[in-house]
Write an enzyme that holds these catalytic residues in place. Structure first.
Site, PDB file in Angstrom:
ATOM      1  N   ASP A 119       1.907 -21.839 -21.874  1.00  0.00           N
ATOM      2  CA  ASP A 119       0.601 -21.895 -22.532  1.00  0.00           C
ATOM      3  C   ASP A 119       0.543 -21.044 -23.801  1.00  0.00           C
ATOM      4  O   ASP A 119      -0.452 -21.051 -24.501  1.00  0.00           O
ATOM      5  CB  ASP A 119      -0.473 -21.431 -21.536  1.00  0.00           C
ATOM      6  CG  ASP A 119      -1.892 -21.675 -22.030  1.00  0.00           C
ATOM      7  OD1 ASP A 119      -2.129 -22.726 -22.655  1.00  0.00           O
ATOM      8  OD2 ASP A 119      -2.767 -20.820 -21.794  1.00  0.00           O
ATOM      9  N   SER A 158      -7.732 -23.759 -24.195  1.00  0.00           N
ATOM     10  CA  SER A 158      -7.033 -24.789 -23.430  1.00  0.00           C
ATOM     11  C   SER A 158      -8.027 -25.514 -22.530  1.00  0.00           C
ATOM     12  O   SER A 158      -8.855 -24.887 -21.875  1.00  0.00           O
ATOM     13  CB  SER A 158      -5.933 -24.159 -22.567  1.00  0.00           C
ATOM     14  OG  SER A 158      -4.996 -23.465 -23.364  1.00  0.00           O
ATOM     15  N   GLN A 206      -0.657 -30.746 -22.892  1.00  0.00           N
ATOM     16  CA  GLN A 206      -1.893 -29.973 -22.863  1.00  0.00           C
ATOM     17  C   GLN A 206      -2.850 -30.479 -23.933  1.00  0.00           C
ATOM     18  O   GLN A 206      -2.417 -30.904 -25.009  1.00  0.00           O
ATOM     19  CB  GLN A 206      -1.615 -28.489 -23.109  1.00  0.00           C
ATOM     20  CG  GLN A 206      -2.856 -27.607 -23.021  1.00  0.00           C
ATOM     21  CD  GLN A 206      -2.543 -26.145 -23.280  1.00  0.00           C
ATOM     22  OE1 GLN A 206      -2.640 -25.679 -24.412  1.00  0.00           O
ATOM     23  NE2 GLN A 206      -2.155 -25.425 -22.244  1.00  0.00           N
TER      24      GLN A 206
END
Length: 287
Positions: free
Chosen positions: A203, A227, A277
């Protein structure tokens, strides 16, 4: 004296407080919200602790529901959805202050013999030994490191392409980014630790690909990012304390959302993980 890697391993070592309930630490930070990779990594630890060790995780799908608060413990509740002959499925809900902040579903698969096999080749890039550490490069340029950099200290991250510092350098830049990464020290041999450590790291840089054409990756930010969801597929065993190449690209950004996808290769060129993502991007006002 504990190292940043020791701190990362401790962060992923959850306290079991009931059969399917775990509690994780959330470090104090000078930022407004808890790092999403930390929550994802801890949630995967919670899921993995309820599965036999001979059945590794093969995929996870997660949503970031609310921002977490740094310094406040997070409780992870595991729902045992399926225990089949070949597959095990777990659903994890992360709760902080009585509210759900993150939801994850993870699937585990007993290894089977290959029935079909192929993969995209690893791109040709410079070896990590020929590239500077991102912390060294940023520190020498800025003089001091941004507050969120503490999240990256357990990892040696090296950008494949040179860092750009001025908007004028962005002409013709594609929505792509790539890094070599590994932990700044050895991890225990437990495969779940390596998978969860990489989940944590996945991430950190993925949304760089969305930002690459519009602003320098370091320095003053013009967009507030968050996110929204995160998915990973684990194809082969790997070690996160060995060099891994994380190639990232963004096929589209529209409607204040940017999609990014990444392929992670080990040093031998094997594709070990695929990541996707979506992130929220809002221009910061008064700039």
């Amino acid at each position: 004296m504990a190292t940043p890697v020791d701190d990362l391993v401790a962060l992923l070592d959850l306290e079991q407080i009931e059969l399917n309930i775990f509690r994780g630490r959330s470090p104090e930070e000078a930022l407004q919200r808890t790092f999403g990779g930390q929550v994802a990594g801890q949630a995967l630890v919670a899921a993995g602790r309820t599965v036999d060790g001979d059945r590794p995780v093969h995929s996870l799908h997660a949503y970031f529901l609310r921002p977490g608060v740094p310094g406040v413990p997070i409780v992870y509740q595991v729902d045992r959805l399926r225990d089949g002959r070949s597959f095990t499925t777990r659903r994890v809900l992360a709760i902080q202050g009585g509210r759900s902040i993150f939801a994850l579903t993870a699937d585990f698969h007993t290894p089977e013999p290959d029935s079909i096999e192929h993969q995209f080749p690893m791109p040709a890039v410079a070896d990590p030994e020929k590239l500077p550490s991102a912390l060294d490069e940023v520190g020498s340029r800025l003089g001091e490191l941004p507050p969120f950099i503490s999240r990256r200290q357990p990892f040696d991250i090296r950008y494949v392409d040179r860092l750009r510092w001025r908007t004028e350098e962005l002409a013709g830049v594609e929505a792509r980014s790539g890094v070599w990464l590994r932990t700044n020290g050895e991890l225990p041999d437990d495969p779940l630790i390596h998978v969860c450590a990489l989940t944590y790291a996945s991430d950190m840089t993925l949304l760089d690909a969305v930002r690459a054409p519009v602003e320098p990756l370091w320095g003053t930010r013009h967009f507030d990012m968050a996110s929204l969801d995160h998915a990973m597929w684990f194809h082969r065993p790997f070690r996160t304390d060995d060099w891994l190449l994380y190639q990232q690209e963004s096929p589209i950004a529209h409607g204040a959302r940017g999609l990014a996808r990444g392929q992670i290769f080990d040093r031998s060129g094997q594709l070990v993980v695929t990541v996707v993502q979506e992130g929220l991007f809002r221009r910061i006002k008064d700039q």
